[in-house]
Structures are given as C-alpha cells and as structure tokens.
Write an enzyme that holds these catalytic residues in place. Structure first.
Site, short mmCIF file in Angstrom:
data_model
loop_
_atom_site.label_atom_id
_atom_site.label_comp_id
_atom_site.label_asym_id
_atom_site.label_seq_id
_atom_site.Cartn_x
_atom_site.Cartn_y
_atom_site.Cartn_z
N ARG A 158 -4.50 8.14 17.04
CA ARG A 158 -3.76 6.91 17.30
C ARG A 158 -3.73 6.57 18.79
O ARG A 158 -3.68 5.41 19.16
CB ARG A 158 -2.36 7.11 16.75
N LYS B 35 6.82 -0.84 7.56
CA LYS B 35 7.03 0.36 6.75
C LYS B 35 8.40 0.19 6.12
O LYS B 35 9.35 -0.20 6.79
CB LYS B 35 6.93 1.62 7.58
N PHE C 11 -7.41 2.48 5.14
CA PHE C 11 -6.73 1.27 4.68
C PHE C 11 -7.19 0.02 5.41
O PHE C 11 -6.72 -1.07 5.12
CB PHE C 11 -5.21 1.42 4.76
N GLU D 26 0.85 -1.19 0.00
CA GLU D 26 0.00 0.00 0.00
C GLU D 26 0.88 1.23 0.00
O GLU D 26 2.01 1.18 0.45
CB GLU D 26 -0.87 0.05 1.27
N GLU E 41 -5.83 7.27 7.68
CA GLU E 41 -4.93 8.39 7.88
C GLU E 41 -5.65 9.65 7.39
O GLU E 41 -6.38 9.59 6.41
CB GLU E 41 -3.69 8.11 7.01
N LYS F 64 2.17 4.60 1.60
CA LYS F 64 2.23 5.11 2.98
C LYS F 64 1.96 6.61 2.93
O LYS F 64 2.71 7.37 2.35
CB LYS F 64 3.59 4.83 3.61
N ARG G 199 3.05 -3.76 17.57
CA ARG G 199 4.01 -3.36 16.56
C ARG G 199 4.66 -4.64 16.08
O ARG G 199 5.77 -4.97 16.46
CB ARG G 199 5.03 -2.42 17.18
N ARG H 253 -2.79 9.37 11.98
CA ARG H 253 -3.65 8.19 12.04
C ARG H 253 -5.03 8.57 12.58
O ARG H 253 -5.13 9.33 13.54
CB ARG H 253 -3.00 7.19 13.00
P1 AMP Z 1 5.35 5.30 11.58
O1 AMP Z 1 4.48 6.40 12.14
O2 AMP Z 1 6.54 5.80 10.85
O3 AMP Z 1 5.62 4.22 12.60
O4 AMP Z 1 4.49 4.56 10.45
C1 AMP Z 1 3.28 3.96 10.74
C2 AMP Z 1 2.16 4.94 10.48
O5 AMP Z 1 2.03 5.17 9.09
C3 AMP Z 1 0.81 4.40 10.86
O6 AMP Z 1 0.55 4.54 12.23
C4 AMP Z 1 -0.12 5.25 10.03
O7 AMP Z 1 -0.42 6.44 10.73
C5 AMP Z 1 0.72 5.63 8.82
N1 AMP Z 1 0.26 5.05 7.55
C6 AMP Z 1 0.23 5.71 6.39
N2 AMP Z 1 -0.22 4.94 5.39
C7 AMP Z 1 -0.49 3.72 5.94
C8 AMP Z 1 -0.99 2.50 5.41
N3 AMP Z 1 -1.30 2.34 4.12
N4 AMP Z 1 -1.13 1.47 6.28
C9 AMP Z 1 -0.82 1.61 7.58
N5 AMP Z 1 -0.35 2.73 8.13
C10 AMP Z 1 -0.19 3.80 7.32
#
Ligand code: AMP
Length: 587
Positions: free
Chosen positions: A300, A458, A369, A257, A329, A259, A452, A264
């Site tokens: 979140r 990611k 998503f 997907e 998001e 990002k 997690r 969130r």
């Molecule tokens: P990080 O904040 O760097 O840990 O990345 C995870 C966050 O990316 C998630 O908590 C979401 O807020 C965001 N996110 C953006 N696009 C997506 C997606 N397609 N699936 C899941 N999370 C996503």
C-alpha cells in the site's frame, strides 16, 4: 544549483507563514533550478528519491549523528550531538550549530574535504543527490561505515545553513511547510500549466521531478501524455468508514464487495518482462533500471514486496496473458483455503529472509478487486463497474471457461444493488466465510489514487447500544460538587443486578443537573462522595467494545462507554440482561 542556494531558499520558505507565499517561493525556486529541476523538486519536499521508488538511504539517526560529529571536529562525539538534540529538539538546529569543514581522513575525499563553508568548492544539489544515491546503494558488510563516510564527506563541505537542511533531508524531517500540493501548485505556476493536469500526471507517475521537467520542457501536451507504467506503483485508493444507509442515500446503487482481512497489494505484470524506463534521467547512478522480471508486487505504501510473495508471482505468471496493473489484497489461508486473520499475513509480508521456510508455515493467496491498466490502456478514469468487467476478463485470460480455480478465487466478487436487505445478506455471507465484512463503493466512480474519499466506504459495524440500570453515582468535585456524576451501570441477571461499568463522559453540566434531580430521590445510602441508588432509572449507553473484566460483578466491562440518554420509557425490569451482553460479545 549550489546546495547553499537551495539551503537559503529553504530557509526563506521555512520563515514564511502564508501558504500562497510559500507556493510563490517554491515557484521561484523551480524556475531557477535549471538542469537540477528534478532533484530540487524532490529535495524541497524532503525527498531524496521519487515517491514510487522504494529505495531508502537505510541509515539510522545514530549514524547520521556520527557523521555530523566527525565533520564538526575532533572534540565532538556522536553522544554530544545526541545530547544537543535532546536540548534543542531538532536535528537541523543542532547541525547548524557546528562549524564544519577542514576535517580530513577517510571519506573526506567524497566531497573534497579541504574547505567547508564554500570557498571555491561549493557543494551542488546534484553532488548531494549523487552522494546520497551512492550511500543508499551501499550494502553488505562494512556498508554502514561506508555510509557514515559518505555523509561525513557531505557535511564536511557544508556551511551551517547547508548542514541544517542536509541533516533534515537525510533524516526525512524537512518540515519547511512544503507538501505535495505546494509542489503541484508551484509546477503549475512556474510552467504555466493547469494544476489539475499536473495532479493527474503526478498520480500516474508518482515522480515530482519528472513531472516538473515534463511540464517545463514539453508543456501540457507532454503532461497529458504521461501514463501509468507497468512496474511503477501508483498510490492506492483508500476507503472511509460509512454506513449502508448513507451509501444508498447518495448513490442510485451501491457496488458491494467482501472486505478481505489481509494486506493491500498492487500487482504489475507484463508477460514480456517489465522494463521501467528512465527511473529519472536526472538521477546519477545510471538512470534507467530495467528488469527482465515479469512481475512486481507493491505494498500500500508502494514498497516492493515481490520477493516476499512468490505465490502472487506464480499466480500472475500462470494466469495473466496481457500486461496489467491490478489492485487487491493478499490473504493468508489455512489448508481448506479458508481465510486466516491479518496477523498471519504479516508473518509473510515484507519478509526478506527465509521466504521459502515462511511459505511452508503460512500460505497466502491474492484476491483482486480493481484493474488500473490493461495492455497499454489506463483505466483510472473508467467507472468502477467497467474496471471490474476488465478485471474479470484479465483474470480469465487463459481460462475463458472459468475452470482454473485459483483464477476464480482471485476475483473479488461484486454485487451492484440498491436493496438494503440484499446488502445485509452479502454482509452476513462475508462474515460467515470468515472475512471482515463488506466494502461499499460507488459503481460510477473513477479510481482516485491516494484519496480517502467517499466513493469507497468500509462499513462500520452498527454499534448496538445497551440499556443499563443506574445503581450508583458519585458526587462531583469543585464546580460540580452539587451534581451527581460517574454513574455506575448494571445489567439484569435474573432478579439481580450486576455492575458492568461506569459512565462519566459525554455529559454537559446542564444534563448533569437534570440527572441529579432525577436520581437524588433514589439515593439509598451515602458514604463520602459515593452514593448507592435504588434501581429506578435506565440509561442508554454506547460503547466501543465489551471486554471480560474482573472489575465488575457481571464479569464484563464496557470499553469507552458513552451516555446517550435516559430511557424514560423503560422500567428497570426492561433493562438489558447479562445474557444479551454475552450474546453481543460473542458476535
Ligand atoms: P482499512 O485498512 O480499514 O482502512 O480498510 C481499507 C483496506 O481494506 C484497503 O486498503 C484494502 O487493503 C482492504 N480491502 C479488503 N477488501 C477490499 C475490497 N474489496 N476493496 C477495497 N479494499 C479492500
């Protein structure tokens, strides 16, 4: 349960180092909690409210010091409390150092006031809970004074030990070694139900008090019957960093997907109106808090951000026909609908005032998503691919032909593939469209709230290393006096070499000895500890970022450079050029 009993038990738990023994002590505490089971299972974790409830006491540390000072007597001031805190380092210890009780005046009535330390007017956990709820509810002008009064009333009825845990509870610093897992295991132990079923019930309800009561009063059947509720947030599933290679090694196929670079959100919608039943029957304040709104949006951290994001509410009202819980998001967009950086979303998220004005400056839109619940059916256990199908169906609710642009845009696309090249091209498209990159998910995986895990990854950007010429070094000090270290790195610029950084970390003594042997024959000049080296040796170097910098002659600096190895196969003419540095930086 008397608050004094709770405080005694908390002290015992705090003094116990072994995890298993802590679980046993918490088990006893829950078994003895009687009608106050819900409150006690929260207090023991340092929580006043259920995890799903975004109510806060909204009282700062200084107001708490003020309440302690007033209850401690006329000769104590909030400054004294703060001074003692600076010495002792922990508010519980400070509070326990005073002799409370006997203070009268405004607020003392909140808890009786005449007698501290216990004789005949013992504070109960329920009274503490109810007073703290009243404190949380106080708002508007004069509310801070009211809060201090209420808290003073509570401290005024405390013994030293009670004050220790009340202060910690109020300032969310319980720290007696009881985490969520401890309470889960203790509930399982106390009421003879399997821990994983307690865990599941906790995941869907986010309410330890309620889970403990259901486990005790209704057993396993009751626990298993606990479901998600539209209007009550669920913890968000989280992602780990990972690579395409790992994902394809571990799974048959990867769900890929985009990002999105936003914040969130979890959307709860019921066209008939949301009605969250029995917030917690044990909470004073009337229990159920029903609303007639159709939509709630949570962050979140399960904070209610509905009012800050009217676009999301409008979207839900226009698009969704069934009760649903969606995960996604919220992103900021420009006039063309292209995504703006995360900082822009922050100007809108959590905003409490002037939302309409802020909306004129920054427009946001939701992208979803995941789908956790549709029309009475929980989907946490369903595989991602199926949840995504349900998401597609829900979003096309009143528009099966797919002509509603905002509904189409609100769906995060998902590709399932085992082809690394295809994933690369999805990544390139995501970046091209202005998004952060890609997420890789296991298409078979369930939704694990709060985890997690490895099922969501990611993608880490691939770190491109640089091959740099070593043009200088420094003799070490002490134990390392006979080694060259702190190597100066340069890149080619035509026929010249320009410096770009120094690398000193990540090298063992053994390696330093080896590098010294390799470089010493190339020493061209020495001044103090510093040596100039004629260009001969090439290091491969990793780094986190390339920055503009006046420190080095190239005009750039490597952030957090790491020595990865000697490129014995490369001559200095094969080292990387300034041009490459510039192109890496602009990616
Ligand atoms: P990080 O904040 O760097 O840990 O990345 C995870 C966050 O990316 C998630 O908590 C979401 O807020 C965001 N996110 C953006 N696009 C997506 C997606 N397609 N699936 C899941 N999370 C996503």
């Amino acid at each position: 349960m008397e608050f004094a009993t709770f405080a005694d038990r908390a002290a015992e738990i705090e003094a116990e180092p072994a995890d298993l023994e802590i679980v046993a002590l918490v088990t006893d505490l829950l078994e003895d909690a009687g009608d106050d089971l819900g409150i006690v299972s929260r207090f023991v974790q340092g929580r006043v409210f259920p995890a799903w409830d975004s109510t806060t006491l909204d009282i700062g540390p200084s107001a708490c010091y003020e309440a302690i000072a007033r209850a401690a007597g006329t000769n104590v001031s909030a400054d004294d409390v703060e001074d003692r805190l600076a010495e002792v380092g922990e508010i519980g210890e400070v509070a326990a150092g005073y002799d409370f009780g006997g203070q009268t005046g405004l607020g003392a009535f909140a808890g009786g006031g005449e007698s501290g330390g216990g004789d005949g007017d013992d504070l109960t956990v329920r009274e503490a809970s109810e007073t703290l709820e009243e404190l949380a509810a106080a708002s508007g002008s004069g509310s801070q004074d009211r809060k201090v009064d209420l808290l003073f009333g509570l401290f005024n009825r405390c013994s030293s030990e009670e004050a220790r845990y009340l202060a910690r509870l109020v300032l969310s610093e319980m720290r007696i070694g009881v985490g969520e897992g401890t309470v889960r295991d203790a509930v399982a132990e106390a009421f003879d139900v399997p821990a994983e079923r307690v865990e599941r019930a906790l995941q869907v309800s986010n309410d330890y008090g309620r889970v403990a009561r259901v486990a005790r009063d209704e057993g396993l059947e009751g626990l298993d019957a606990m479901d998600l509720e539209v209007g009550r947030p669920v913890q968000a599933m989280l992602a780990q960093a990972g690579t395409v290679t790992e994902a394809l090694e571990e799974w048959d196929e990867a769900a890929v997907e985009w990002k999105y670079d936003g914040a969130r959100i979890q959307l709860h919608h019921d066209p008939e109106g949301i009605d969250v039943e029995g917030a917690d029957a044990e909470r004073g304040g009337g229990g159920a808090r029903a609303t007639t709104e159709t939509t709630r949006v949570f962050s979140r951290n399960m904070e209610d951000v509905t009012n800050a994001l009217p676009e999301v509410v409008e979207f839900a009202e226009a698009t969704l026909e069934e009760p649903a819980i969606l995960d996604g998001e919220v992103v900021a967009i420009d006039e063309d609908g292209d995504p703006l950086p995360f900082q822009e979303v922050l100007r809108r998220f959590r905003r409490k005032h002037d939302v309409a004005k802020a909306r004129e400056d920054v427009t946001v839109r939701p992208v979803f998503f995941d789908c956790l619940h549709v029309d009475g059916e929980d989907l946490l256990e369903a595989p991602l691919a199926e949840r995504h199908d349900r998401l597609v169906a829900v979003l096309s609710g009143n528009d099966p032909a797919g002509t509603d642009e905002s509904a189409v845009e609100a769906l995060s696309l998902l590709w399932v593939t085992d082809d690394a090249d295809e994933i690369e091209s999805i990544d390139a498209d995501a970046l091209e469209a202005g998004h952060e990159g890609i997420m890789l998910k296991n298409p078979e995986s369930a939704y694990s709230p709060g985890r997690r895990g490895k099922n969501w990854r990611k993608r880490k950007p691939d770190v491109e290393t640089l091959d740099c010429v070593v043009t200088g070094a420094e003799w070490g000090e002490g134990r390392r006096a006979t080694f060259l270290g702190t190597f100066e790195l340069s890149v080619r610029d035509g026929d010249d070499l320009e410096t770009i950084g120094r690398v000193a970390t990540g090298i063992t003594d053994e390696k330093l000895a080896e590098l010294t042997d390799l470089l010493e024959p190339h020493v061209a000049a020495e001044e103090g500890q510093r040596v100039d080296l004629e260009p001969a040796v090439v290091f491969e170097v990793g780094y986190e970022e390339i920055q503009r910098s006046p420190t080095y002659s190239s005009g750039y600096a490597l952030r957090f450079p790491r020595f990865l190895g000697v490129r014995h196969d490369k001559g200095t003419e094969d080292a990387d050029s300034l041009e490459r540095v510039e192109s890496l930086r602009s990616r």
